[in-house]
Write a protein that holds these residues in place. Structure first.
Motif, PDB file in Angstrom:
ATOM      1  N   UNK A 109       4.505   1.841   2.991  1.00  0.00           N
ATOM      2  CA  UNK A 109       3.664   0.735   2.535  1.00  0.00           C
ATOM      3  C   UNK A 109       2.566   1.230   1.592  1.00  0.00           C
ATOM      4  N   UNK A 110       2.119   0.343   0.749  1.00  0.00           N
ATOM      5  CA  UNK A 110       0.913   0.604  -0.039  1.00  0.00           C
ATOM      6  C   UNK A 110      -0.245  -0.115   0.636  1.00  0.00           C
ATOM      7  N   UNK A 111      -1.461   0.324   0.362  1.00  0.00           N
ATOM      8  CA  UNK A 111      -2.613  -0.350   0.951  1.00  0.00           C
ATOM      9  C   UNK A 111      -2.715  -1.809   0.504  1.00  0.00           C
ATOM     10  N   UNK A 112      -2.504  -2.117  -0.786  1.00  0.00           N
ATOM     11  CA  UNK A 112      -2.521  -3.546  -1.167  1.00  0.00           C
ATOM     12  C   UNK A 112      -1.499  -4.373  -0.402  1.00  0.00           C
ATOM     13  N   UNK A 113      -0.322  -3.801  -0.109  1.00  0.00           N
ATOM     14  CA  UNK A 113       0.674  -4.550   0.654  1.00  0.00           C
ATOM     15  C   UNK A 113       0.200  -4.777   2.087  1.00  0.00           C
ATOM     16  N   UNK A 114      -0.414  -3.772   2.705  1.00  0.00           N
ATOM     17  CA  UNK A 114      -0.934  -3.948   4.058  1.00  0.00           C
ATOM     18  C   UNK A 114      -1.968  -5.075   4.095  1.00  0.00           C
ATOM     19  N   UNK A 115      -2.823  -5.125   3.084  1.00  0.00           N
ATOM     20  CA  UNK A 115      -3.817  -6.190   3.037  1.00  0.00           C
ATOM     21  C   UNK A 115      -3.159  -7.549   2.834  1.00  0.00           C
ATOM     22  N   UNK A 116      -2.114  -7.578   2.021  1.00  0.00           N
ATOM     23  CA  UNK A 116      -1.415  -8.844   1.811  1.00  0.00           C
ATOM     24  C   UNK A 116      -0.725  -9.316   3.093  1.00  0.00           C
ATOM     25  N   UNK A 117      -0.133  -8.393   3.816  1.00  0.00           N
ATOM     26  CA  UNK A 117       0.498  -8.758   5.081  1.00  0.00           C
ATOM     27  C   UNK A 117      -0.545  -9.250   6.073  1.00  0.00           C
ATOM     28  N   UNK A 118      -1.705  -8.620   6.090  1.00  0.00           N
ATOM     29  CA  UNK A 118      -2.781  -9.076   6.970  1.00  0.00           C
ATOM     30  C   UNK A 118      -3.170 -10.510   6.628  1.00  0.00           C
ATOM     31  N   UNK A 119      -3.286 -10.797   5.348  1.00  0.00           N
ATOM     32  CA  UNK A 119      -3.657 -12.150   4.941  1.00  0.00           C
ATOM     33  C   UNK A 119      -2.594 -13.161   5.368  1.00  0.00           C
ATOM     34  N   UNK A 120      -1.334 -12.793   5.211  1.00  0.00           N
ATOM     35  CA  UNK A 120      -0.254 -13.699   5.630  1.00  0.00           C
ATOM     36  C   UNK A 120      -0.321 -13.966   7.133  1.00  0.00           C
ATOM     37  N   UNK A 121      -0.544 -12.903   7.910  1.00  0.00           N
ATOM     38  CA  UNK A 121      -0.647 -13.088   9.341  1.00  0.00           C
ATOM     39  C   UNK A 121      -1.834 -13.949   9.723  1.00  0.00           C
TER      40      UNK A 121
END
Length: 369
Positions: free
Chosen positions: A314-326
């Motif tokens: 994962x990239x950090x931007x993707x982790x943040x995007x997944x957090x937002x989706x959750x």
């Protein structure tokens, strides 16, 4: 001073106070909930977002179960809860995923400088004993620093149910507060392609997702809370027939990690159907299975459209995007089922490294929930 209440009225008033106190206790018990957190590698950041939103409502969490990334989220949430309630749990989860974001590569082969194609090729012909002979696992230091396993044995801690899979029998072992350790969580997250089996009490274990992803029935049997929130991040059904070798391997992995949950849900349906048998209510475990209420916050459809390799790289931007989706998925569930007021999700800069203050780009594969 003379009591202005006659004896009969005073007795009624005392009895009514007792009834009100009993009703309050019942209401509080009904407000309790348990959490079942599915594993799925770095896609567990979606669960991070779900938990962040749920914790804003300061829920009464009685128990948490998890496998793999779900186990990481579970033990860190519980340890943070002991240190500062819901707010402490939220801070602990933020720190966990900051640390994961700092791990540039979760795969030791990729960390060694191999290209993606070379790493995939090596994984087919070399075992973790050859690729990672020292048994290095960067999650070990994170767990030992962040989680107070001794404190989790206290009566005030949420009840924990962490799954690992016995290499020899293929069956799940459910670790609870009394026997939890960093080794147990590492066993729950142990993918056999990347790490050697983790030995506990002389028995080797692999990832808990193979046998209980996540443990739902032990959670219901072990807790009094009627409401169970399942956070699902792995798709059970495929959108199309896989054709390439990688697509086939990825679909085989999805089936392997999804089957335990499907089996447990089928058992819960059988338990609900058997609730009409009067003798079923004599047994405490049967009674809890029969009267549970299962809620699902499901991100599997969205996450299933992402490249499966993002689970491991994962990239950090993707982790943040997944957090937002959750976060948004949990907010929608709360507004629909609990009548909670919606608020804006927290700024990513408040949880991420200072170098990542810009809003993350949308992850490939779908819109936010």
């Amino acid at each position: 001073m003379r009591d202005r209440w006659p004896p009969e009225a005073a007795a009624i008033r005392t009895a009514w106070r007792g009834v009100r106190r009993s009703l309050t206790i019942v209401r509080r018990r009904r407000d309790r909930l348990s959490l079942a957190l599915q594993g799925g590698g770095a896609h567990g950041a979606f669960t991070w977002g779900v938990l962040a939103r749920l914790l804003e409502d300061d829920p009464r969490i009685e128990g948490v179960s998890g496998a793999s990334a779900g186990a990481l989220n579970a033990v860190v949430l519980a340890s943070g809860w002991l240190g500062g309630g819901a707010a402490g749990a939220g801070r602990a989860l933020d720190e966990l995923w900051r640390e994961i974001g700092r791990l540039t590569q979760m795969n030791p082969m990729r960390a060694g400088g191999l290209t993606r194609m070379a790493a995939d090729f090596a994984a087919q012909f070399l075992s973790p004993h050859q690729l990672n002979p020292w048994g290095l696992n960067p999650l070990r230091s994170i767990l030992e620093r962040m989680v107070d396993f001794e404190g989790l044995r206290a009566a005030a801690a949420p009840r924990l149910f962490v799954a690992a899979t016995s290499v020899m029998s293929g069956r799940a072992r459910i670790f609870t507060n009394a026997d939890l350790s960093s080794e147990a969580v590492l066993a729950s997250t142990c993918l056999p392609q990347l790490h050697r089996a983790v030995a506990i009490d002389g028995e080797p274990y692999w990832d808990g997702g193979f046998s209980a992803n996540p443990p739902v029935i032990p959670l219901i049997e072990g807790c009094r809370a009627r409401d169970v929130v399942l956070v699902q991040i792995n798709p059970l059904a495929a959108g199309r027939v896989p054709r390439t070798p990688r697509e086939i391997r990825d679909r085989v992995a999805e089936i392997a990690f999804g089957r335990p949950l499907a089996d447990e849900l089928a058992r819960l349906q059988e338990a609900a159907a058997g609730a009409i048998w009067p003798l079923a209510w004599i047994d405490r475990r049967r009674r809890r299975l029969a009267r549970h209420r299962l809620h699902t916050i499901d991100g599997s459809a969205e996450l299933g459209r992402l490249d499966p390799r993002t689970r491991m790289e994962p990239s950090w931007p993707l982790l943040l995007e997944l957090r937002e989706r959750g976060w948004r998925a949990a907010d929608a569930w709360l507004r629909q089922g609990r009548g909670a007021r919606s608020t804006a999700p927290p700024e990513e800069a408040s949880i991420g490294p200072r170098a990542e203050r810009a809003a993350p780009r949308r992850a490939r594969g779908g819109r936010s929930a």
